[in-house]
Design a protein around this motif. Structure first.
Motif, mmCIF file in Angstrom:
data_model
loop_
_atom_site.group_PDB
_atom_site.id
_atom_site.type_symbol
_atom_site.label_atom_id
_atom_site.label_comp_id
_atom_site.label_asym_id
_atom_site.label_seq_id
_atom_site.Cartn_x
_atom_site.Cartn_y
_atom_site.Cartn_z
ATOM 1 N N MET A 101 -15.303 1.756 -7.437
ATOM 2 C CA MET A 101 -14.247 0.831 -7.683
ATOM 3 C C MET A 101 -14.709 -0.613 -7.206
ATOM 4 O O MET A 101 -14.302 -1.799 -7.706
ATOM 5 N N GLY A 102 -15.730 -0.742 -6.116
ATOM 6 C CA GLY A 102 -16.357 -1.879 -5.709
ATOM 7 C C GLY A 102 -17.285 -2.612 -6.858
ATOM 8 O O GLY A 102 -16.964 -3.588 -7.341
ATOM 9 N N THR A 103 -18.289 -1.951 -7.096
ATOM 10 C CA THR A 103 -19.247 -2.386 -8.117
ATOM 11 C C THR A 103 -18.841 -2.526 -9.545
ATOM 12 O O THR A 103 -19.249 -3.476 -10.248
ATOM 13 N N HIS A 104 -17.713 -1.851 -9.889
ATOM 14 C CA HIS A 104 -17.384 -2.100 -11.495
ATOM 15 C C HIS A 104 -15.983 -2.281 -11.540
ATOM 16 O O HIS A 104 -15.274 -1.949 -12.380
ATOM 17 N N ALA A 105 -15.298 -2.985 -10.527
ATOM 18 C CA ALA A 105 -14.056 -3.506 -10.624
ATOM 19 C C ALA A 105 -13.842 -4.714 -9.586
ATOM 20 O O ALA A 105 -13.627 -5.810 -10.172
ATOM 21 N N ALA A 106 -13.831 -4.558 -8.510
ATOM 22 C CA ALA A 106 -13.541 -5.413 -7.453
ATOM 23 C C ALA A 106 -14.582 -6.687 -7.624
ATOM 24 O O ALA A 106 -14.253 -8.079 -7.249
ATOM 25 N N GLY A 116 -18.423 -6.716 -2.231
ATOM 26 C CA GLY A 116 -18.562 -6.168 -3.696
ATOM 27 C C GLY A 116 -18.486 -4.682 -3.094
ATOM 28 O O GLY A 116 -18.168 -3.785 -4.365
ATOM 29 N N SER A 117 -18.424 -3.954 -2.009
ATOM 30 C CA SER A 117 -18.128 -2.727 -1.664
ATOM 31 C C SER A 117 -16.815 -2.293 -1.530
ATOM 32 O O SER A 117 -15.877 -3.141 -1.400
ATOM 33 N N VAL A 118 -16.562 -1.061 -1.450
ATOM 34 C CA VAL A 118 -15.081 -0.648 -1.326
ATOM 35 C C VAL A 118 -14.732 -1.039 0.051
ATOM 36 O O VAL A 118 -13.501 -1.370 0.287
ATOM 37 N N SER A 119 -15.472 -0.665 0.896
ATOM 38 C CA SER A 119 -15.168 -0.896 2.607
ATOM 39 C C SER A 119 -14.663 -2.375 2.484
ATOM 40 O O SER A 119 -13.765 -2.907 3.407
ATOM 41 N N PHE A 120 -15.787 -3.555 1.837
ATOM 42 C CA PHE A 120 -15.178 -4.789 2.240
ATOM 43 C C PHE A 120 -14.002 -5.137 1.348
ATOM 44 O O PHE A 120 -13.065 -5.812 2.155
ATOM 45 N N THR A 121 -13.908 -4.540 0.340
ATOM 46 C CA THR A 121 -12.649 -5.027 -0.622
ATOM 47 C C THR A 121 -11.308 -4.420 0.161
ATOM 48 O O THR A 121 -10.248 -5.050 0.270
ATOM 49 N N GLN A 171 1.858 -1.686 1.859
ATOM 50 C CA GLN A 171 1.257 -2.492 0.792
ATOM 51 C C GLN A 171 -0.325 -2.236 1.009
ATOM 52 O O GLN A 171 -0.927 -2.555 0.279
ATOM 53 N N PHE A 172 -0.612 -1.444 2.032
ATOM 54 C CA PHE A 172 -2.169 -0.934 1.904
ATOM 55 C C PHE A 172 -2.283 0.246 1.044
ATOM 56 O O PHE A 172 -2.260 1.438 1.406
ATOM 57 N N GLU A 173 -2.523 -0.041 -0.115
ATOM 58 C CA GLU A 173 -2.554 1.035 -1.101
ATOM 59 C C GLU A 173 -4.274 0.794 -1.517
ATOM 60 O O GLU A 173 -4.848 0.079 -2.177
ATOM 61 N N ALA A 174 -4.845 2.230 -1.060
ATOM 62 C CA ALA A 174 -6.357 2.024 -1.440
ATOM 63 C C ALA A 174 -6.988 3.422 -1.657
ATOM 64 O O ALA A 174 -7.292 4.309 -0.579
ATOM 65 N N GLN A 175 -7.214 3.395 -2.966
ATOM 66 C CA GLN A 175 -7.957 4.643 -3.410
ATOM 67 C C GLN A 175 -9.260 4.233 -4.247
ATOM 68 O O GLN A 175 -8.917 3.481 -5.153
ATOM 69 N N ALA A 176 -10.275 4.550 -3.871
ATOM 70 C CA ALA A 176 -11.427 4.314 -4.731
ATOM 71 C C ALA A 176 -11.897 5.264 -5.578
ATOM 72 O O ALA A 176 -11.150 6.393 -5.601
#
Ligand code: MLT
Length: 327
Positions: free
Chosen positions: A96-101, A163-168, A247-252
């Protein structure tokens, strides 16, 4: 006449080359396949890649060699994968990070995730949790919000690079809470988690695959999971909605990609091997124990992955823009 013969010879040569390429593909793969993992060994992307790669290598009869290529939140490795020979011998586990965010996080990103890769297939969904170090004072998510707002100037948040999931996902969390803690980058959430367990950083957002064991062992605190339902792997951790922060919706998610011009028969072979891995009882069990959400058949193919990448770029771009500058 000479011209006609020349044209015939060229046509025969072209046909021969095409036949050669077509003949070469049934043999694929004839040597090991490099599977690029854009983060540190031992982290969630690495663990998922090794589980799935092991089964795919059995199906295809060649080793899948994991290469951890680090830097810039996974975008360095993704750029490398995009530029690799499109011959099926170099593929990447994107997410999700590298190929979207990353599209919104890097205005000059070298690749277009939805145009510069041949999607192979979705591998696993990975819910994201809000986590604190073991002795972080807040006891629940409400207290977490109050505490972080009051103490932000002395708090450190770990992540795996812009760029990572954890960052985003923590960018989303911090935006919701309207805080800007000191951000500490690592080459993956494997090392970031080690720092959280050691109490060197205060909080982070991470994919479930990396943290089930550590939460159950009491080495870190879990405040909420960013999915609509609780995870069977962590039934005691409330959803962000239950905990008061809907509001914290987060699934990678993790997915395999080949360079854009990889021949279709090769991509199809890789997709079929991935599909087989996701049908395998042992592989499924290993992924499920880690808290992964396995894609159903209609969510697995190349088209479904391309649609996911496009919709996730659409989802994360406005969130990231609203959150403001990344650094
Ligand atoms: C990793 O494997 O380290 C993670 O996927 C990093 C991240 O995106 O947060």
């Amino acid at each position: 006449m000479t011209k006609v013969l020349g044209r015939v010879a060229a046509a025969v040569l072209a046909l021969g080359l095409c036949a050669g390429a077509a003949l070469a593909q049934p043999d694929y793969p004839r040597r090991p396949v490099t599977l690029i993992v854009p983060f540190a060994a031992g982290g969630p992307t690495d663990v998922i890649s090794r589980i799935v790669g092991e089964h795919m290598s059995r199906t295809l009869g060649q080793q899948f060699v994991i290469e951890n290529a680090l830097g810039a939140g996974g975008t360095t490795a993704s750029t490398r994968a995009m530029r690799a020979q499109p011959d099926g011998y170099t593929i990447i586990m994107g997410h999700m990070g590298t190929h979207a965010a990353s599209v919104a996080l890097y205005p000059n990103l070298a690749y277009k995730p939805d145009a510069d890769f041949a999607p192979i297939g979705m591998v696993a969904g990975t819910p994201v949790l809000i986590l604190g170090k073991k002795d972080f004072p807040p006891r629940d998510l409400n207290e977490f919000a109050t505490y972080v707002k009051a103490n932000v100037d002395r708090l450190n948040m770990a992540h795996a690079g812009v760029g990572s999931v954890s960052f985003t996902t923590c960018l989303l969390l911090n935006h919701i809470l309207n805080v800007k803690p000191t951000s500490i980058p690592f080459n993956g959430t494997g090392p970031a988690l080690t720092a959280l367990i050691a109490g060197q950083v205060d909080y982070m957002c991470d994919q479930i695959v990396n943290v089930v064991q550590q939460i159950n062992a009491g080495q870190i605190k879990a405040y909420a999971i960013g999915t609509a339902a609780r995870s069977p792997a962590l039934p005691n951790v409330p959803t962000s909605k239950e905990a008061g922060l809907p509001q914290f919706e987060a699934q990678a998610w993790n997915a395999l990609f080949a360079p854009k011009d990889t021949p279709k028969p090769i991509v199809d072979k890789l997709s079929a091997a991935l599909d087989k891995a996701l049908d395998d009882d042992n592989t499924r069990q290993r992924l499920l124990e880690l808290g992964s959400v396995l894609p159903e058949k209609p969510q697995r193919g190349q088209d479904a992955l391309l649609a996911l990448v496009k919709s996730e770029i659409g989802r994360w771009t406005p969130i990231i823009r609203a959150a403001g500058p990344s650094n």
